[in-house]
Design an enzyme around this catalytic site. Structure first.
Site, PDB file in Angstrom:
ATOM      1  N   CYS A  18      46.657  32.483 -21.660  1.00  0.00           N
ATOM      2  CA  CYS A  18      45.295  31.945 -21.647  1.00  0.00           C
ATOM      3  C   CYS A  18      45.148  30.897 -20.553  1.00  0.00           C
ATOM      4  O   CYS A  18      46.106  30.582 -19.844  1.00  0.00           O
ATOM      5  CB  CYS A  18      44.913  31.356 -23.003  1.00  0.00           C
ATOM      6  SG  CYS A  18      45.813  29.842 -23.391  1.00  0.00           S
ATOM      7  N   CYS A  21      47.501  27.932 -20.307  1.00  0.00           N
ATOM      8  CA  CYS A  21      48.809  28.216 -19.703  1.00  0.00           C
ATOM      9  C   CYS A  21      48.748  27.919 -18.210  1.00  0.00           C
ATOM     10  O   CYS A  21      49.645  27.276 -17.654  1.00  0.00           O
ATOM     11  CB  CYS A  21      49.192  29.680 -19.904  1.00  0.00           C
ATOM     12  SG  CYS A  21      49.418  30.177 -21.610  1.00  0.00           S
ATOM     13  N   ASP A 433      25.949  36.681  17.143  1.00  0.00           N
ATOM     14  CA  ASP A 433      26.250  36.847  18.560  1.00  0.00           C
ATOM     15  C   ASP A 433      25.522  38.116  19.001  1.00  0.00           C
ATOM     16  O   ASP A 433      25.211  38.961  18.163  1.00  0.00           O
ATOM     17  CB  ASP A 433      27.772  36.989  18.728  1.00  0.00           C
ATOM     18  CG  ASP A 433      28.154  37.372  20.144  1.00  0.00           C
ATOM     19  OD1 ASP A 433      27.679  36.705  21.081  1.00  0.00           O
ATOM     20  OD2 ASP A 433      28.911  38.349  20.306  1.00  0.00           O
ATOM     21  N   ASP A 633      32.170  38.826  17.184  1.00  0.00           N
ATOM     22  CA  ASP A 633      33.298  39.744  17.354  1.00  0.00           C
ATOM     23  C   ASP A 633      34.282  39.335  18.432  1.00  0.00           C
ATOM     24  O   ASP A 633      35.350  39.913  18.544  1.00  0.00           O
ATOM     25  CB  ASP A 633      32.784  41.151  17.681  1.00  0.00           C
ATOM     26  CG  ASP A 633      32.233  41.238  19.103  1.00  0.00           C
ATOM     27  OD1 ASP A 633      31.629  40.241  19.563  1.00  0.00           O
ATOM     28  OD2 ASP A 633      32.409  42.282  19.746  1.00  0.00           O
ATOM     29  N   ASP A 637      33.713  33.667  20.029  1.00  0.00           N
ATOM     30  CA  ASP A 637      32.967  33.419  18.785  1.00  0.00           C
ATOM     31  C   ASP A 637      33.822  32.690  17.743  1.00  0.00           C
ATOM     32  O   ASP A 637      33.289  32.164  16.760  1.00  0.00           O
ATOM     33  CB  ASP A 637      32.497  34.750  18.168  1.00  0.00           C
ATOM     34  CG  ASP A 637      31.506  35.478  19.055  1.00  0.00           C
ATOM     35  OD1 ASP A 637      30.649  34.802  19.658  1.00  0.00           O
ATOM     36  OD2 ASP A 637      31.596  36.713  19.156  1.00  0.00           O
TER      37      ASP A 637
END
Length: 750
Positions: A18, A21, A433, A633, A637
């Site tokens: 649980c 724990c 971009d 990409d 960037d």
């Protein structure tokens, strides 16, 4: 502690039942001075620890976990660890299934006896009646002894968990019934009608059933990683000295030559040496069309070879390939702990001790204030102990993350961390971009205007020579045009780039400048009125402009046009429908940028921006109060992706951009941007639902078990009913999370 001296290590955790724990383990490990951060995930049974290896070792961390009453083992190879965990879960389910059915059979006999079904005459008398029930109940306790042992140990160690509540509830009923049986054997036969063996046994049986359903549901929630793992082939065909032999995929090393036959999966990332075929890479790229592969072409591990055969050289081991990266990203996301989960952590830290205190207090109040007998008080205390379930609280967040990120992975959307998921839910602006993101990133030369006495081939040769040292997509377009016309570009004697503006190159002893209008003007080179008119016309047509000049004058102007992706406009439109502002940031000239922005419907444009300027724009949007996502990409960037609240990288982009991003779009489809945001909203909504129902269950269940309804003439909750409710609460939370598997991109966007 120096940050650069720290390392992060992952451990598989065993023995958790649980949320308390997980909280106990975190507290124990955090007590080590070397540890700066620790996060334990109940659903994935994994612990991430950041620590200083010069002050503590992995063994020290394992020992701390062991001292707390649990097990820890380092996870080195994610794919091996996941495979082992998958086998372990399968075995665990089988054991739980056997435990339940045997327990259920024994409990059925107990219930039949307890409720006085027709019994044989020898079993009807008090002594055999009591002793047989004792034997049956003891058998159920023995079968489910792990619940008692874990519950007792954690209770003794001072950090009780869910099993502690079950141990106290079921154990109290069991011990009480043993004492009653002893009194029957001593001659007081009236105690035969006051046995509680069936309650103690049925509680264990129902808890085991709940654990079975919970484990199976958690296994289903983590199926995304299992499906990804199943994509990899188990073996590879190694080619040595002209002979072939099959080896395990884990044995493949960088530099090995492998044979890939028709219909087989490519073992790992590499390059084709000989032969040719068509390969299905849709599992990685999302591109359904078969891609032709010849000598020199790259191939991706786990992609499917079609009809031809080829040999390849392994460039990466299976554990370092593209698929392994994806598995690591998904696992990283599923192991994350969201800020929203802190509420559950805080509650779990004191939940079990509080419930034990409430159970004892309520039992005493019923006896001394409510003037009930001690058997009534014991029944109420057992019901309170058993119905409370911190497990549902602990599972509320991680199961939703597991299913949500798994669903995202199937859609080609890789969410790196839980915090990214929560931030994506709150986004108010998305900055794109242009080149390679909104546009295809595959520009082509549209026209060249010559203002010199040089011939057209000579001008194109100079353009190509000046761009030789550049990896920019525009440089590739120039190179492609020169190759198309059979023009070979000479190697420049000197080359230097100016970030975001252009290049300087020395070709044939002459110095040339190639780049933007700004770069030429900064170097004192004037652009005539005719050239400016041509430039304006090209820009209005959506071209990126390249000016070529020698030391004193303009030689030529080139227009390079990049087509807009088919999904860009639809993606921008979808974001607007979500109430999100759209922004485009580009180093291109203003007119070209405005043309592209108008075509896709972007709200705001920032043009002629240098790479370092992208961070400033993202920062300025944040200062306005916007929660910003940056989509890009390229290498340039990466800083802006890191600065943004959520960095989103196009999967076809550079490794640097992808490693800087919070979300990776493997299909390079911009429609996945709004889809990712909608997925984050659906996941966060699911988490909040789970937390609400887990808290609501305990707020309602505990008072009912304590006898609130009985005070007003209602029923008293039987401990067996409490056990059933406790078990089902966790299952309900997991089942609610599993609804995320049905998540799809809204049809109105298609």
């Amino acid at each position: 502690m120096a940050a650069d001296a720290e390392k992060e290590e992952s451990f598989g955790i065993t023995g958790m039942v649980c949320a308390s724990c997980a909280a106990t383990i975190e507290k124990a490990v955090r007590s080590l001075p070397a540890v700066s951060s620790v996060s334990v995930n109940l659903a994935t049974e994994k612990m991430n620890v950041v620590f200083n290896p010069s002050l503590a070792s992995g063994e020290d961390i394992e020992k701390k976990v062991k001292d707390a009453g649990y097990g820890a083992k380092p996870l080195e190879d994610p794919s091996k660890a996941l495979a082992a965990k998958k086998a372990e879960k399968k075995k665990e389910l089988k054991v739980l299934q056997i435990r339940f059915w045997v327990s259920a059979g024994l409990c059925a006999c107990l219930l039949y006896m307890a409720f006085y079904g027709p019994l044989p005459s020898w079993l009807s008398s008090p002594i055999p009646f009591s002793v047989v029930q004792l034997i049956l109940c003891a058998a159920v306790v023995g079968i489910n002894w792990t619940i008692y042992s874990i519950g007792f140990l954690t209770l003794v160690k001072g950090h009780p968990n869910m099993d502690s509540l079950v141990f106290l509830g079921s154990g109290t009923a069991f011990v009480y019934s043993i004492v009653a049986t002893a009194l029957v054997l001593a001659g007081d036969k009236a105690w035969a009608s006051r046995l509680y063996f069936e309650s103690g046994a049925v509680i264990l049986c129902l808890v085991t059933l709940g654990k079975f359903f919970e484990t199976r549901s958690k296994k289903e929630a983590g199926e995304a990683i299992n499906r990804l793992m199943d994509l990899s082939p188990a073996k590879a065909t190694l080619l040595e000295n002209g002979e072939t032999r099959e080896v395990a995929l884990s044995e493949v090393k960088v530099g090995d030559v492998l044979l890939v036959r028709p219909g087989e999966k490519v073992p790992t990332d590499g390059v084709v040496l000989s032969g040719s075929s068509e390969v299905d890479e849709s599992m990685i790229t999302g591109e359904s069309a078969l891609i032709e592969k010849r000598s020199g072409d790259k191939v991706i591990g786990a992609s499917i070879n079609s009809t031809g055969s080829f040999t390849m050289e392994a460039e990466k081991s299976a554990s370092d390939g593209e698929l392994s990266k994806i598995i690591s990203l998904v696992e990283q996301a599923q192991s994350a702990k969201l800020p929203v989960a802190r509420l559950a952590d805080k509650i779990s830290a004191f939940f079990v001790p509080t419930i034990i205190s409430i159970a004892v207090l309520v039992g005493i109040l019923w006896i001394f204030v409510g003037r009930q007998n001690w058997l009534f008080g014991l029944t109420v205390a057992i019901s309170v102990l058993v119905i409370a379930c911190p497990c549902a609280l602990g599972l509320a967040t991680p199961t939703a993350i597991m299913v949500g990120t798994g669903r995202g992975a199937r859609e080609g959307i890789l969410i790196r961390g839980g915090e990214s998921l929560e931030k994506a839910y709150k986004l108010t602006a998305v900055a794109f971009d242009k080149t390679g993101t909104i546009t295809s990133g595959k520009p082509a030369v549209s026209e060249i205007r010559n203002y010199s006495t040089l011939s057209e081939p000579e001008v194109l040769s100079l353009f190509a020579a000046a761009e030789t040292g550049s990896e920019h997509p525009i440089a590739k377009a120039v190179e492609a045009r020169a190759k198309e016309q059979g023009i070979s570009a000479p190697e420049p004697e000197a080359f230097a780039s100016v970030s975001g503006k252009g290049v300087f190159a020395q070709v044939g002893g002459e110095a040339y400048v190639l780049g933007s209008q700004t770069l030429l003007e900064e170097n004192g080179i004037q652009i005539g009125s005719d050239a400016m008119k041509d430039a304006e016309k090209m820009a209005e047509d959506g071209c990126t402009l390249l000016f070529l000049a020698d030391r004193s004058s303009l030689i030529a102007l080139m227009g390079v046009k990049d087509s807009v992706k088919s999904t860009s406009r639809a993606a921008v439109s979808a974001l607007k429908s979500l109430g999100i502002k759209t922004v485009m940031i580009t180093g291109d000239n203003k007119k070209t940028a405005e043309r592209v922005a108008k075509e896709v419907g972007v709200d705001e444009v920032f043009a002629e921006v240098l790479p370092e300027g992208k961070i400033d724009i993202v920062s300025s949007l944040q200062k306005r109060g916007e929660k910003v996502a940056m989509v890009g990409d390229g290498i340039n960037d990466a800083p802006a992706l890191s600065q943004a609240d959520v960095g989103i990288a196009i999967g076809s982009g550079t490794d640097v951009a992808i490693s800087s991003a919070d979300i990776v779009l493997m299909k390079s489809d911009l429609m996945d941007v709004p889809t990712a945001i909608e997925l984050s909203k659906a996941t966060m909504t699911n988490i909040k639902e789970n937390l609400f129902w887990a808290l609501f269950y305990n707020l309602i269940g505990v008072p009912i078990a304590a006898g609130v309804l009985y005070l007003f003439g209602g029923p008293l909750l039987n401990p067996m009913i409490s056990a059933a409710c406790m078990s089902m609460s966790s299952v309900c939370v997991v089942l609610n999370a599993l609804r995320l598997r049905r998540f799809h991109r809204p049809k109105k966007w298609n």
